[in-house]
Design a protein around this motif. Structure first.
Motif, PDB file in Angstrom:
ATOM      1  N   PHE A  33      55.504  10.287  28.765  1.00 41.96           N
ATOM      2  CA  PHE A  33      55.944   9.157  29.592  1.00 41.96           C
ATOM      3  C   PHE A  33      55.094   8.451  29.913  1.00 41.96           C
ATOM      4  N   GLU A  34      55.469   7.114  30.253  1.00 46.82           N
ATOM      5  CA  GLU A  34      54.523   6.069  30.766  1.00 46.82           C
ATOM      6  C   GLU A  34      54.408   6.161  32.354  1.00 46.82           C
ATOM      7  N   HIS A  35      53.219   6.200  32.880  1.00 48.12           N
ATOM      8  CA  HIS A  35      52.828   6.481  34.239  1.00 48.12           C
ATOM      9  C   HIS A  35      52.098   5.158  34.845  1.00 48.12           C
ATOM     10  N   HIS A  36      52.595   4.397  35.687  1.00 47.04           N
ATOM     11  CA  HIS A  36      51.863   3.291  36.304  1.00 47.04           C
ATOM     12  C   HIS A  36      50.793   3.917  37.165  1.00 47.04           C
ATOM     13  N   VAL A  37      49.467   3.108  36.960  1.00 47.36           N
ATOM     14  CA  VAL A  37      48.291   3.574  37.524  1.00 47.36           C
ATOM     15  C   VAL A  37      47.729   2.241  38.247  1.00 47.36           C
ATOM     16  N   LEU A  38      47.281   2.222  39.482  1.00 45.01           N
ATOM     17  CA  LEU A  38      46.540   1.121  40.084  1.00 45.01           C
ATOM     18  C   LEU A  38      45.090   1.493  40.108  1.00 45.01           C
ATOM     19  N   ARG A  39      44.165   0.527  39.625  1.00 44.88           N
ATOM     20  CA  ARG A  39      43.027   0.888  39.374  1.00 44.88           C
ATOM     21  C   ARG A  39      42.191  -0.426  40.275  1.00 44.88           C
ATOM     22  N   LEU A  40      41.329  -0.225  41.078  1.00 41.24           N
ATOM     23  CA  LEU A  40      40.482  -1.179  41.710  1.00 41.24           C
ATOM     24  C   LEU A  40      39.033  -1.030  41.103  1.00 41.24           C
ATOM     25  N   PRO A  41      38.530  -2.050  41.013  1.00 41.16           N
ATOM     26  CA  PRO A  41      37.182  -2.335  40.483  1.00 41.16           C
ATOM     27  C   PRO A  41      36.051  -1.517  41.246  1.00 41.16           C
ATOM     28  N   TYR A  42      36.292  -1.621  42.746  1.00 42.19           N
ATOM     29  CA  TYR A  42      35.167  -1.214  43.557  1.00 42.19           C
ATOM     30  C   TYR A  42      35.571   0.140  44.395  1.00 42.19           C
ATOM     31  N   PRO A  43      34.754   0.894  44.774  1.00 39.53           N
ATOM     32  CA  PRO A  43      35.429   1.794  45.922  1.00 39.53           C
ATOM     33  C   PRO A  43      35.566   1.121  47.044  1.00 39.53           C
ATOM     34  N   SER A  44      35.924   1.829  48.189  1.00 40.98           N
ATOM     35  CA  SER A  44      35.764   1.383  49.433  1.00 40.98           C
ATOM     36  C   SER A  44      35.441   2.125  50.448  1.00 40.98           C
ATOM     37  N   THR A  45      35.141   1.663  51.513  1.00 43.97           N
ATOM     38  CA  THR A  45      34.385   2.616  52.706  1.00 43.97           C
ATOM     39  C   THR A  45      35.091   2.249  54.084  1.00 43.97           C
ATOM     40  N   GLY A  46      35.134   3.393  54.770  1.00 42.88           N
ATOM     41  CA  GLY A  46      35.629   3.152  56.018  1.00 42.88           C
ATOM     42  C   GLY A  46      34.603   3.928  57.067  1.00 42.88           C
ATOM     43  N   ALA A  79      29.651  -5.734  44.254  1.00 44.22           N
ATOM     44  CA  ALA A  79      28.774  -5.314  43.150  1.00 44.22           C
ATOM     45  C   ALA A  79      27.458  -5.030  43.369  1.00 44.22           C
ATOM     46  N   GLY A  80      26.936  -3.857  43.016  1.00 51.46           N
ATOM     47  CA  GLY A  80      25.604  -3.470  43.335  1.00 51.46           C
ATOM     48  C   GLY A  80      25.468  -2.889  44.553  1.00 51.46           C
ATOM     49  N   GLU A  81      26.206  -2.768  45.485  1.00 54.97           N
ATOM     50  CA  GLU A  81      26.192  -2.229  46.737  1.00 54.97           C
ATOM     51  C   GLU A  81      26.569  -0.928  46.971  1.00 54.97           C
ATOM     52  N   THR A  82      25.748  -0.023  47.698  1.00 46.91           N
ATOM     53  CA  THR A  82      25.910   1.467  47.870  1.00 46.91           C
ATOM     54  C   THR A  82      27.147   1.615  49.113  1.00 46.91           C
ATOM     55  N   ALA A  83      27.576   2.717  48.948  1.00 44.40           N
ATOM     56  CA  ALA A  83      28.697   2.759  50.056  1.00 44.40           C
ATOM     57  C   ALA A  83      28.244   2.599  51.361  1.00 44.40           C
ATOM     58  N   GLU A  84      27.023   3.141  51.576  1.00 45.72           N
ATOM     59  CA  GLU A  84      26.263   3.294  52.833  1.00 45.72           C
ATOM     60  C   GLU A  84      26.290   1.854  53.446  1.00 45.72           C
ATOM     61  N   VAL A  85      25.463   0.826  52.496  1.00 45.34           N
ATOM     62  CA  VAL A  85      25.333  -0.306  52.975  1.00 45.34           C
ATOM     63  C   VAL A  85      26.418  -1.174  52.959  1.00 45.34           C
ATOM     64  N   ALA A  86      27.655  -0.944  52.201  1.00 43.46           N
ATOM     65  CA  ALA A  86      29.000  -1.497  52.436  1.00 43.46           C
ATOM     66  C   ALA A  86      29.367  -1.108  53.814  1.00 43.46           C
ATOM     67  N   ALA A  87      29.465   0.218  54.409  1.00 42.55           N
ATOM     68  CA  ALA A  87      29.966   0.825  55.306  1.00 42.55           C
ATOM     69  C   ALA A  87      29.243  -0.052  56.484  1.00 42.55           C
TER      70      ALA A  87
END
Length: 175
Positions: A33-46, A79-87
């Motif tokens: 079957f067809e399954h909907h998938v949400l794709r985000l271009p960048y990870p996130s941080t918290g 773009a080009g940012e590490t998770a640590e820097v983004a956090a």
């Protein structure tokens, strides 16, 4: 152990923030079957910012759910940012505090419908550098960690990433 088979992907929506795809999948028992998938271009941080026995939280409204609640500072990597820097950047932009960070967990918050990844950190050494962003939060407060379970029970922490981050922190810091 058997995995789902992906036979193809068809993009049905695309923007700089996200894309929605219909993946042609086949489950182990053979149904296809067809399954909907949400794709985000960048990870996130918290970031779970802790100072002594307190955690830094933002009281904010989410128009998508129509709900007010407490949240940790969070956002997407640029773009080009590490998770640590983004956090560190997101925490300072949203709360007015600069912190040092160390990894806590990496998770897929909606893994049934999204490939999105969130990197959660523990922040320490908070230094006030300015005011919080009023577009991000009505207020920013240091909340006693021992009040977190009661806030969860009252439904005052509705954000899934915040729930996962705080409960993971509280669990791991005591073990």
């Amino acid at each position: 152990m058997t995995e789902w088979t992906v036979h193809g992907t068809r993009r049905i929506y695309d923007s700089e923030w996200m894309s929605v795809d219909l993946d042609d999948v086949e489950v182990p028992r053979g149904e296809r079957f067809e399954h909907h998938v949400l794709r985000l271009p960048y990870p996130s941080t918290g970031v779970v910012v802790v100072e002594g026995e307190n955690v830094l939280l933002m009281w904010r409204h989410r128009f998508t759910t129509g709900v007010w609640g407490w949240e940790i500072p969070a956002g997407r990597l640029e773009a080009g940012e590490t998770a640590e820097v983004a956090a560190v950047r997101e925490t300072e932009e949203e709360t007015g505090y600069r912190v040092r960070v160390e990894p806590l967990i990496t998770m897929n918050p909606l893994n049934g419908i999204s490939s999105h990844v969130t990197h959660v950190f523990v922040g320490s050494g908070a230094v006030k550098t300015g005011e919080h962003d009023p577009a991000e939060a009505a207020r920013v407060e240091w909340v006693p960690l021992n009040e977190i379970p009661a806030l969860i029970r009252k439904g005052q922490i509705p954000c899934g990433i915040t729930l996962a981050a705080l409960t993971t922190y509280l669990t791991l810091r005591t073990t």
